[in-house]
Design an enzyme around this catalytic site. Structure first.
Site, mmCIF file in Angstrom:
data_model
loop_
_atom_site.group_PDB
_atom_site.id
_atom_site.type_symbol
_atom_site.label_atom_id
_atom_site.label_comp_id
_atom_site.label_asym_id
_atom_site.label_seq_id
_atom_site.Cartn_x
_atom_site.Cartn_y
_atom_site.Cartn_z
ATOM 1 N N LYS A 27 -14.357 -19.273 8.738
ATOM 2 C CA LYS A 27 -13.818 -20.352 9.597
ATOM 3 C C LYS A 27 -12.634 -21.093 8.980
ATOM 4 C CE LYS A 27 -18.419 -20.929 11.410
ATOM 5 N NZ LYS A 27 -18.925 -21.221 12.726
ATOM 6 N N ASP A 50 -17.514 -25.429 17.510
ATOM 7 C CA ASP A 50 -18.710 -25.830 16.741
ATOM 8 C C ASP A 50 -18.944 -27.339 16.772
ATOM 9 O OD1 ASP A 50 -19.574 -23.384 15.775
ATOM 10 O OD2 ASP A 50 -18.501 -23.537 13.868
#
Ligand SMILES: NC(=O)c1ccc[n+]([C@@H]2O[C@H](COP(=O)([O-])OP(=O)(O)OC[C@H]3O[C@@H](n4cnc5c(N)ncnc54)[C@H](OP(=O)(O)O)[C@@H]3O)[C@@H](O)[C@H]2O)c1
Length: 309
Positions: free
Chosen positions: A77, A132
């Site tokens: 990420k 997220d």
């Protein structure tokens, strides 16, 4: 025993995937493929084991092969940030990319998601999003039933998920944030960033000297049975928290959550976060409203092995 017949893959089938290392724990394919089936879309979602040093190559390969989108999990990420051609505000604000949308440029110069375009002969770019951060806030409220606004929170981990969580929790109005990370320099840098961007939030590094409402595990510890606990319980016992949230969802009851339940805390694993980040990604790729209950049921079946009705 019953077996479902998989939908056949055709030359028109659209593809998405999750890239990670490790990847075998991922429940994302079940959730996304159930959603494609529910809406009768000729799309498929794969899980690919991609090493960090191969991430750039894998993203370029997916782009060249006409993929519509990719999710990124451990440890990609943060690595993906400089690899994107363009960053959505969500990825800029929360400092990590967990969803990539491949976009194609039409003759008028407009960029459209590949999954929502029929003209695929123009240039294609990667656009990074973060789904997220909002998903965590929603899951804390729904699954842990504790409002992060005004809460004292101990956050373990400052990788891609931990960084996005810390910044989003600060934006949500957490009262005090304690950041703990194996590499302390990363927690220090994150605390500094929060202090500059969210001056109303009290942010510290290290373990709290008081009780907290929420402990969140955003480290990858708990994925493997041999992992140590992500928290030093001798110095901060779990009974000092009202609730414990573990972003890990497989195993569904991590050792941390097991001990937290025994200590009388309310607990939740990362299933809700996975669901909401996945639904948001699905909509970005397809342009359609995600069938959230279908996705939730598919995840529950996958993670709890049909033990939940
Ligand atoms: N439920 C969901 O939807 C969801 C969403 C996102 C993430 N997650 C989960 O959250 C976890 C973290 O993901 P990520 O993308 O942030 O991964 P990441 O970027 O690779 O970060 C990993 C984090 O874990 C820490 N860590 C790794 N090994 C450790 C060890 N042996 N001892 C102590 N700390 C260790 C790292 O510390 P260092 O900085 O010191 O390396 C870092 O804070 C994973 O389990 C992932 O599956 C779940």
């Amino acid at each position: 025993m019953t077996f479902s017949v998989p939908r056949s893959v055709t030359a028109q089938t659209r593809l998405c995937a999750v890239f990670g290392d490790p990847i075998r724990h991922s429940a994302s394919p079940s959730m996304h493929n159930a959603a494609f089936d529910a809406l009768n879309l000729d799309w498929r979602y794969l899980a690919c084991h991609v090493l960090p040093e191969k991430l750039d190559e894998a993203l370029k390969g997916a782009r060249s092969m006409g993929f519509c989108g990719v999710n990124l999990t451990v440890p990609h990420k943060l690595l993906a940030l400089p690899m994107m051609d363009s960053l959505d505000l969500s990825a800029q604000d929360w400092g990590a990319v967990n969803t990539v949308v491949f976009e194609t440029q039409n003759k008028e110069g407009l960029w459209t998601p590949v999954g929502q375009s029929n003209a695929l002969d123009g240039p294609v770019r990667t656009r990074g999003f973060n789904t997220d951060a909002d998903a965590l806030i929603q899951s804390l409220r729904e699954d842990l039933t504790i409002d992060p606004r005004g809460a004292r929170i101990l956050l373990l981990g400052a990788g891609g998920a931990g960084r996005a969580a810390a910044l989003r929790l600060a934006d949500e109005g957490a009262l005090v944030l304690w950041l703990v990370n194996r590499t302390t320099a990363k927690a220090d840098a994150l605390a500094q960033e929060i202090a500059e961007r969210f001056p109303a939030v009290e942010v510290r590094t290290g373990l709290p000297d008081t009780d907290v409402e929420i402990i969140i595990n955003a480290t990858s510890l708990g994925l493997k049975a041999s992992d140590p606990l992500p928290l030093d319980l001798a110095n901060y016992p779990l009974c000092r928290a009202d609730g414990v949230y573990d972003m890990v969802y497989r195993p569904s009851l991590t050792p941390l959550l097991d001990l937290a339940q025994r200590a009388g805390c309310c607990t939740a694993n990362g299933l809700g976060m996975l669901l909401y980040q996945g639904a948001a990604a699905w909509t970005l790729w397809t342009g359609q409203i995600a069938p959230i209950e279908t996705m939730r049921q598919a995840l529950r079946s996958e993670i709890y092995r049909n033990t939940i009705a």
